[in-house]
Design a protein around this motif. Sequence first.
Motif, PDB file in Angstrom:
ATOM      1  N   LEU A  64      -4.057  -2.208  -1.461  1.00 28.22           N
ATOM      2  CA  LEU A  64      -3.121  -1.498  -2.318  1.00 28.22           C
ATOM      3  C   LEU A  64      -1.700  -1.995  -2.104  1.00 28.22           C
ATOM      4  CD1 LEU A  64      -4.564   2.078  -1.738  1.00 28.22           C
ATOM      5  CD2 LEU A  64      -4.956   0.592  -3.707  1.00 28.22           C
ATOM      6  N   PRO A  65      -0.795  -1.688  -3.004  1.00 30.87           N
ATOM      7  CA  PRO A  65       0.606  -2.095  -2.812  1.00 30.87           C
ATOM      8  C   PRO A  65       1.237  -1.541  -1.532  1.00 30.87           C
ATOM      9  CG  PRO A  65       0.250  -1.374  -5.068  1.00 30.87           C
ATOM     10  CD  PRO A  65      -1.017  -1.066  -4.300  1.00 30.87           C
ATOM     11  N   THR A  66       0.651  -0.510  -0.952  1.00 30.49           N
ATOM     12  CA  THR A  66       1.193   0.039   0.288  1.00 30.49           C
ATOM     13  C   THR A  66       1.085  -0.944   1.444  1.00 30.49           C
ATOM     14  OG1 THR A  66      -0.927   1.080   0.787  1.00 30.49           O
ATOM     15  CG2 THR A  66       0.703   2.422  -0.354  1.00 30.49           C
ATOM     16  N   THR A  67       0.261  -1.963   1.298  1.00 31.44           N
ATOM     17  CA  THR A  67       0.119  -2.968   2.342  1.00 31.44           C
ATOM     18  C   THR A  67       1.468  -3.621   2.647  1.00 31.44           C
ATOM     19  OG1 THR A  67      -2.144  -3.408   1.657  1.00 31.44           O
ATOM     20  CG2 THR A  67      -1.082  -5.085   2.988  1.00 31.44           C
ATOM     21  N   LEU A  68       2.274  -3.875   1.625  1.00 30.27           N
ATOM     22  CA  LEU A  68       3.587  -4.492   1.842  1.00 30.27           C
ATOM     23  C   LEU A  68       4.451  -3.664   2.776  1.00 30.27           C
ATOM     24  CD1 LEU A  68       4.510  -5.835  -1.694  1.00 30.27           C
ATOM     25  CD2 LEU A  68       3.921  -7.152   0.340  1.00 30.27           C
ATOM     26  N   HIS A  69       4.345  -2.362   2.656  1.00 28.75           N
ATOM     27  CA  HIS A  69       5.128  -1.472   3.511  1.00 28.75           C
ATOM     28  C   HIS A  69       4.803  -1.743   4.978  1.00 28.75           C
ATOM     29  CE1 HIS A  69       7.193   2.247   4.690  1.00 28.75           C
ATOM     30  NE2 HIS A  69       6.149   2.518   5.445  1.00 28.75           N
ATOM     31  N   TRP A  70       3.514  -1.796   5.316  1.00 24.54           N
ATOM     32  CA  TRP A  70       3.103  -1.944   6.711  1.00 24.54           C
ATOM     33  C   TRP A  70       3.156  -3.385   7.206  1.00 24.54           C
ATOM     34  CZ3 TRP A  70       3.478   2.440   8.846  1.00 24.54           C
ATOM     35  CH2 TRP A  70       3.122   3.595   8.184  1.00 24.54           C
ATOM     36  N   VAL A 118       7.808  -2.842   7.699  1.00 25.02           N
ATOM     37  CA  VAL A 118       7.861  -2.239   9.029  1.00 25.02           C
ATOM     38  C   VAL A 118       8.115  -3.275  10.130  1.00 25.02           C
ATOM     39  CG1 VAL A 118       6.578  -0.920  10.752  1.00 25.02           C
ATOM     40  CG2 VAL A 118       6.521  -0.226   8.358  1.00 25.02           C
ATOM     41  N   PRO A 119       7.421  -4.421  10.134  1.00 25.02           N
ATOM     42  CA  PRO A 119       7.720  -5.411  11.181  1.00 25.02           C
ATOM     43  C   PRO A 119       9.169  -5.907  11.151  1.00 25.02           C
ATOM     44  CG  PRO A 119       5.609  -5.900  10.184  1.00 25.02           C
ATOM     45  CD  PRO A 119       6.241  -4.807   9.365  1.00 25.02           C
ATOM     46  N   PRO A 165      10.828   6.567  12.438  1.00 24.71           N
ATOM     47  CA  PRO A 165      10.154   7.826  12.061  1.00 24.71           C
ATOM     48  C   PRO A 165      10.081   8.024  10.544  1.00 24.71           C
ATOM     49  CG  PRO A 165      11.670   8.213  13.858  1.00 24.71           C
ATOM     50  CD  PRO A 165      11.935   6.813  13.364  1.00 24.71           C
ATOM     51  N   LEU A 166      11.092   7.559   9.830  1.00 22.53           N
ATOM     52  CA  LEU A 166      11.097   7.698   8.369  1.00 22.53           C
ATOM     53  C   LEU A 166      10.028   6.827   7.722  1.00 22.53           C
ATOM     54  CD1 LEU A 166      14.951   7.667   7.716  1.00 22.53           C
ATOM     55  CD2 LEU A 166      13.431   9.647   7.731  1.00 22.53           C
ATOM     56  N   GLY A 187       9.245   0.844   2.086  1.00 23.52           N
ATOM     57  CA  GLY A 187       9.787  -0.493   1.952  1.00 23.52           C
ATOM     58  C   GLY A 187       8.958  -1.357   1.025  1.00 23.52           C
ATOM     59  N   CYS A 188       9.565  -2.427   0.602  1.00 27.94           N
ATOM     60  CA  CYS A 188       8.871  -3.374  -0.252  1.00 27.94           C
ATOM     61  C   CYS A 188       9.384  -4.774   0.079  1.00 27.94           C
ATOM     62  CB  CYS A 188       9.081  -3.046  -1.717  1.00 27.94           C
ATOM     63  SG  CYS A 188      10.807  -3.186  -2.228  1.00 27.94           S
ATOM     64  N   TYR A 189       8.964  -5.737  -0.670  1.00 33.99           N
ATOM     65  CA  TYR A 189       9.368  -7.110  -0.446  1.00 33.99           C
ATOM     66  C   TYR A 189       9.732  -7.717  -1.788  1.00 33.99           C
ATOM     67  CZ  TYR A 189       8.972 -12.059   0.698  1.00 33.99           C
ATOM     68  OH  TYR A 189       9.225 -13.394   0.859  1.00 33.99           O
ATOM     69  N   ALA A 190      10.855  -8.374  -1.839  1.00 34.37           N
ATOM     70  CA  ALA A 190      11.269  -9.053  -3.057  1.00 34.37           C
ATOM     71  C   ALA A 190      11.827 -10.418  -2.681  1.00 34.37           C
ATOM     72  CB  ALA A 190      12.331  -8.241  -3.784  1.00 34.37           C
ATOM     73  N   GLN A 191      11.563 -11.393  -3.507  1.00 37.48           N
ATOM     74  CA  GLN A 191      12.068 -12.726  -3.233  1.00 37.48           C
ATOM     75  C   GLN A 191      12.570 -13.327  -4.531  1.00 37.48           C
ATOM     76  OE1 GLN A 191       9.435 -15.228  -1.043  1.00 37.48           O
ATOM     77  NE2 GLN A 191      10.486 -17.093  -1.653  1.00 37.48           N
ATOM     78  N   THR A 192      13.715 -13.928  -4.444  1.00 35.46           N
ATOM     79  CA  THR A 192      14.267 -14.625  -5.595  1.00 35.46           C
ATOM     80  C   THR A 192      15.202 -15.706  -5.088  1.00 35.46           C
ATOM     81  OG1 THR A 192      15.337 -14.367  -7.742  1.00 35.46           O
ATOM     82  CG2 THR A 192      16.236 -13.058  -5.928  1.00 35.46           C
TER      83      THR A 192
END
Length: 90
Positions: free
Chosen positions: A35-41, A45-46, A62-63, A71-76
């Motif tokens: 799922l898209p939640t994978t990007l968060h972890w 997080v790292p 904690p948040l 969180g997410c990941y974006a690249q440009t």
Amino acid sequence: ELCRSIGVGSEPGNDGHVLKSPDFQTLVSAVADDLPTTLHWVMFVPNIISLCDEEQQAEYLPLVRDWKMIGCYAQTELGHGSNVRALETT
């Protein structure tokens, strides 16, 4: 909560932070979450752990752990749009 119930995060030096445990990434990988939640972890997080100082980690970990900050990941790259596969670098 599941991680805490099996002792992840209780290792010495982790101060109870599940996300700092060396076992956490292994557990995340084992879940096979596509799922898209994978990007968060896997990416967000790292970076909080590796790029933030202790004071920032105390505020943000904690948040992110409790999904109060996602969180997410974006690249440009300037002048190249959002097609990551076609990016040109110098």
